[in-house]
Design a protein around this motif. Structure first.
Motif, PDB file in Angstrom:
ATOM      1  N   SER A 220     -10.009  17.965   1.364  1.00 59.81           N
ATOM      2  CA  SER A 220      -9.928  16.578   1.602  1.00 59.81           C
ATOM      3  C   SER A 220      -9.456  15.535   0.476  1.00 59.81           C
ATOM      4  N   ILE A 221      -8.854  14.639   0.807  1.00 60.95           N
ATOM      5  CA  ILE A 221      -8.555  13.541  -0.023  1.00 60.95           C
ATOM      6  C   ILE A 221      -9.502  12.131   0.035  1.00 60.95           C
ATOM      7  N   SER A 222     -10.094  11.710  -0.664  1.00 56.71           N
ATOM      8  CA  SER A 222     -10.850  10.330  -0.453  1.00 56.71           C
ATOM      9  C   SER A 222      -9.944   9.223  -1.229  1.00 56.71           C
TER      10      SER A 222
ATOM     11  N   MET B 298       0.883  -1.206  -0.021  1.00 59.98           N
ATOM     12  CA  MET B 298       0.005   0.090  -0.052  1.00 59.98           C
ATOM     13  C   MET B 298       0.913   1.183  -0.012  1.00 59.98           C
ATOM     14  N   ALA B 299       1.863   1.472   0.738  1.00 62.70           N
ATOM     15  CA  ALA B 299       2.826   2.567   0.712  1.00 62.70           C
ATOM     16  C   ALA B 299       3.544   2.660  -0.449  1.00 62.70           C
ATOM     17  N   PHE B 300       3.749   1.903  -1.173  1.00 57.15           N
ATOM     18  CA  PHE B 300       4.434   1.891  -2.661  1.00 57.15           C
ATOM     19  C   PHE B 300       3.386   2.471  -3.687  1.00 57.15           C
ATOM     20  N   GLY B 301       2.115   2.058  -3.478  1.00 56.72           N
ATOM     21  CA  GLY B 301       1.199   2.368  -4.657  1.00 56.72           C
ATOM     22  C   GLY B 301       1.140   3.603  -4.881  1.00 56.72           C
ATOM     23  N   PRO B 302       0.896   4.020  -6.440  1.00 60.21           N
ATOM     24  CA  PRO B 302       0.637   5.278  -6.849  1.00 60.21           C
ATOM     25  C   PRO B 302      -0.167   6.173  -6.185  1.00 60.21           C
ATOM     26  N   ALA B 303      -1.377   5.658  -5.681  1.00 61.05           N
ATOM     27  CA  ALA B 303      -2.388   6.489  -5.239  1.00 61.05           C
ATOM     28  C   ALA B 303      -2.139   6.826  -3.679  1.00 61.05           C
ATOM     29  N   VAL B 304      -1.538   6.064  -2.868  1.00 55.52           N
ATOM     30  CA  VAL B 304      -0.907   6.617  -1.679  1.00 55.52           C
ATOM     31  C   VAL B 304      -0.094   7.684  -1.595  1.00 55.52           C
ATOM     32  N   ARG B 305       1.080   7.174  -2.567  1.00 62.05           N
ATOM     33  CA  ARG B 305       2.035   8.202  -3.009  1.00 62.05           C
ATOM     34  C   ARG B 305       1.742   9.557  -3.430  1.00 62.05           C
ATOM     35  N   ARG B 306       0.943   9.615  -4.277  1.00 61.86           N
ATOM     36  CA  ARG B 306       0.203  10.898  -4.722  1.00 61.86           C
ATOM     37  C   ARG B 306      -0.461  11.637  -3.659  1.00 61.86           C
ATOM     38  N   THR B 307      -1.113  10.714  -2.692  1.00 64.87           N
ATOM     39  CA  THR B 307      -1.888  11.661  -1.685  1.00 64.87           C
ATOM     40  C   THR B 307      -0.750  12.240  -0.688  1.00 64.87           C
ATOM     41  N   ARG B 308       0.043  11.523  -0.318  1.00 63.12           N
ATOM     42  CA  ARG B 308       1.368  12.216   0.462  1.00 63.12           C
ATOM     43  C   ARG B 308       1.949  13.390  -0.089  1.00 63.12           C
ATOM     44  N   GLU B 309       1.993  13.271  -1.506  1.00 59.95           N
ATOM     45  CA  GLU B 309       2.674  14.525  -2.183  1.00 59.95           C
ATOM     46  C   GLU B 309       1.973  15.472  -2.236  1.00 59.95           C
ATOM     47  N   LEU B 310       0.389  15.291  -2.333  1.00 62.00           N
ATOM     48  CA  LEU B 310      -0.459  16.301  -2.448  1.00 62.00           C
ATOM     49  C   LEU B 310      -0.539  17.095  -0.850  1.00 62.00           C
ATOM     50  N   ILE B 311      -0.588  16.331  -0.037  1.00 61.78           N
ATOM     51  CA  ILE B 311      -0.659  16.781   1.493  1.00 61.78           C
ATOM     52  C   ILE B 311       0.772  17.683   1.631  1.00 61.78           C
ATOM     53  N   ALA B 312       1.909  17.087   1.302  1.00 63.59           N
ATOM     54  CA  ALA B 312       3.160  17.805   1.321  1.00 63.59           C
ATOM     55  C   ALA B 312       2.988  19.177   0.788  1.00 63.59           C
TER      56      ALA B 312
ATOM     57  N   GLY C  27     -11.469  23.991  -1.307  1.00 61.49           N
ATOM     58  CA  GLY C  27     -12.539  24.913  -1.140  1.00 61.49           C
ATOM     59  C   GLY C  27     -13.113  24.990   0.172  1.00 61.49           C
ATOM     60  N   ARG C  28     -13.514  26.153   0.614  1.00 60.73           N
ATOM     61  CA  ARG C  28     -14.561  26.179   1.613  1.00 60.73           C
ATOM     62  C   ARG C  28     -15.793  27.030   1.530  1.00 60.73           C
ATOM     63  N   PRO C  29     -16.786  26.555   2.110  1.00 63.91           N
ATOM     64  CA  PRO C  29     -18.142  27.499   1.934  1.00 63.91           C
ATOM     65  C   PRO C  29     -17.771  29.246   2.382  1.00 63.91           C
ATOM     66  N   PRO C  30     -18.764  29.912   1.711  1.00 61.25           N
ATOM     67  CA  PRO C  30     -19.765  29.621   0.832  1.00 61.25           C
ATOM     68  C   PRO C  30     -19.472  29.145  -0.695  1.00 61.25           C
ATOM     69  N   ALA C  31     -18.210  29.366  -0.993  1.00 61.87           N
ATOM     70  CA  ALA C  31     -18.112  28.858  -2.346  1.00 61.87           C
ATOM     71  C   ALA C  31     -18.084  27.453  -2.546  1.00 61.87           C
ATOM     72  N   PRO C  32     -18.685  27.119  -3.771  1.00 62.27           N
ATOM     73  CA  PRO C  32     -18.780  25.485  -4.064  1.00 62.27           C
ATOM     74  C   PRO C  32     -17.343  24.792  -4.027  1.00 62.27           C
ATOM     75  N   PRO C  33     -17.504  23.577  -3.511  1.00 58.59           N
ATOM     76  CA  PRO C  33     -16.267  22.990  -3.531  1.00 58.59           C
ATOM     77  C   PRO C  33     -15.789  22.574  -5.051  1.00 58.59           C
ATOM     78  N   VAL C  34     -14.511  22.270  -5.317  1.00 55.82           N
ATOM     79  CA  VAL C  34     -13.872  21.737  -6.437  1.00 55.82           C
ATOM     80  C   VAL C  34     -13.341  20.351  -6.218  1.00 55.82           C
ATOM     81  N   SER C  35     -13.668  19.765  -7.042  1.00 55.84           N
ATOM     82  CA  SER C  35     -13.350  18.147  -7.006  1.00 55.84           C
ATOM     83  C   SER C  35     -12.540  17.643  -8.254  1.00 55.84           C
ATOM     84  N   GLU C  36     -11.548  16.795  -8.012  1.00 61.23           N
ATOM     85  CA  GLU C  36     -10.771  16.250  -9.063  1.00 61.23           C
ATOM     86  C   GLU C  36     -10.666  14.777  -8.705  1.00 61.23           C
ATOM     87  N   THR C  37     -11.046  13.971  -9.850  1.00 56.26           N
ATOM     88  CA  THR C  37     -10.663  12.534  -9.543  1.00 56.26           C
ATOM     89  C   THR C  37      -9.316  12.057 -10.374  1.00 56.26           C
ATOM     90  N   ILE C  38      -8.333  11.520  -9.684  1.00 53.34           N
ATOM     91  CA  ILE C  38      -7.258  11.149 -10.289  1.00 53.34           C
ATOM     92  C   ILE C  38      -7.070   9.651 -10.529  1.00 53.34           C
TER      93      ILE C  38
END
Length: 338
Positions: free
Chosen positions: A250-252, A130-144, A268-279
């Protein structure tokens, strides 16, 4: 003592069960690897596996494999309770070791294996793919990168109802049975990757008298103020997914948690609508390839650990799991005395 050639690592698979069958193809597809042998507790099982997967070597005992030339590294895919003894013998025989999670059943055993590996100059790692998978790696990069601000909360789970006649590794205490060491290793590791080592732990759940845990909900609190709410079970379904909440988004992590095929990033935070992107992340074979590729590279480079999953991280995760299991036992004992 075996040493890898300049461009490939000669692997032997230990065990002939489902894990071994799932990983042979990924090992072969990872580059820098050649799967040359298999070891089993019986010669007949080893022979059948070798014939099915076209392996040159088939050993009817682990001792025969350890004594064999032409094998640089072993991938241990046997029940949890056998990991320590097999890894110790392999390291002392001069083999590099990649072992299915959990590496051992106690933090002290993993510490000991780390010392043995260093003494013999051999690579050692828990196969936390799991730690080497691209999804978890990208998640950690985005947080960093600060995309979701400061991460403050993780919610994740993994579990399903295992039949009473299902794999013994779930129900047999002598094999390390239960939900925590089979499934909880993923949720604990994910929390560790994001937040570090917890300072406080709260646990509720159900554990049999023999120590086999049926399900548990546990909250890990960290010095940063972050928290993780996690759940694992072998008696009811827990969707294998998770999400991280930050101060700016957030990241799901979509299913399955241990090898997500996609993540959803919302900002994004209210009252602006959220912006979501699926990778999306295209799968490489069954998902183990990224881990195997990096392990091969580390061994060929003469490294004894991998920075993504050093032994110190494995030890810390096992210490957390030991605390969780002890607290769950206390919870059980309090309930039985009421």
């Amino acid at each position: 003592m075996s040493d890898a050639t300049n461009d490939r690592v000669r692997w032997a698979v230990v065990g002939t069960g489902g894990i071994a069958r799932r990983t042979v193809g990924d090992l072969r597809a990872s580059g820098g690897a050649e799967v040359v042998a298999v070891a089993s507790r019986s010669q007949a099982s080893a022979d059948a596996f070798a014939a099915e997967f076209d392996l040159a070597g088939a050993y009817g005992s682990f001792e025969e494999l350890c004594a064999a030339d032409g094998v640089d590294a072993v991938y241990i895919g046997t029940p949890h309770s056998t990991h320590f003894a097999y890894a110790k013998a392999a390291l002392e025989a001069g083999k590099h070791v990649l072992c299915e999670k959990p590496l051992t059943m106690t933090a002290d055993e993993s510490r000991e294996l780390g010392a043995i590996a260093a003494r013999h100059g051999r690579f050692l790692m828990e196969a936390m793919w799991m730690a080497f998978g691209p999804a978890v790696r990208r998640t950690r990069e985005l947080i960093a990168e600060g995309v979701i601000g400061e991460p403050r909360f993780l919610q994740a789970g993994l579990g399903y109802p295992v039949p009473a006649d299902g794999p013994p590794r779930f129900w047999d205490a002598s094999l390390g049975g239960g939900a925590l060491y089979d499934m909880g290793i993923y949720t604990v590791t994910l929390a560790q990757l994001l937040f570090g080592t917890p300072t406080d732990i709260t646990v509720r759940g159900e554990m049999r008298d023999d120590g086999v845990d049926l399900h548990e909900t546990y909250q890990l609190d960290f010095a940063s103020g972050a928290s993780a709410q996690l759940v694992t079970s072998i008696t009811f379904l827990v969707p294998p997914s998770g999400w991280i909440g930050g101060t700016q988004g957030s990241i799901s992590l979509n299913e399955p948690l241990f090898s997500p095929r996609s993540i959803r990033v919302t900002t994004g935070r209210p009252p602006a609508p959220p912006v979501s992107e699926t990778i999306e992340f295209p799968a490489e074979e069954l998902g183990y390839v990224p881990m195997f590729r990096e392990v091969n590279a580390a061994i060929l480079a003469g490294e004894l650990e991998h920075p993504t999953r050093p032994i110190s991280a494995t030890v810390e995760a096992l210490e957390t799991m030991e605390r969780i299991k002890a607290l769950l036992a206390e919870h059980r004992d309090r309930q039985s005395s009421d």
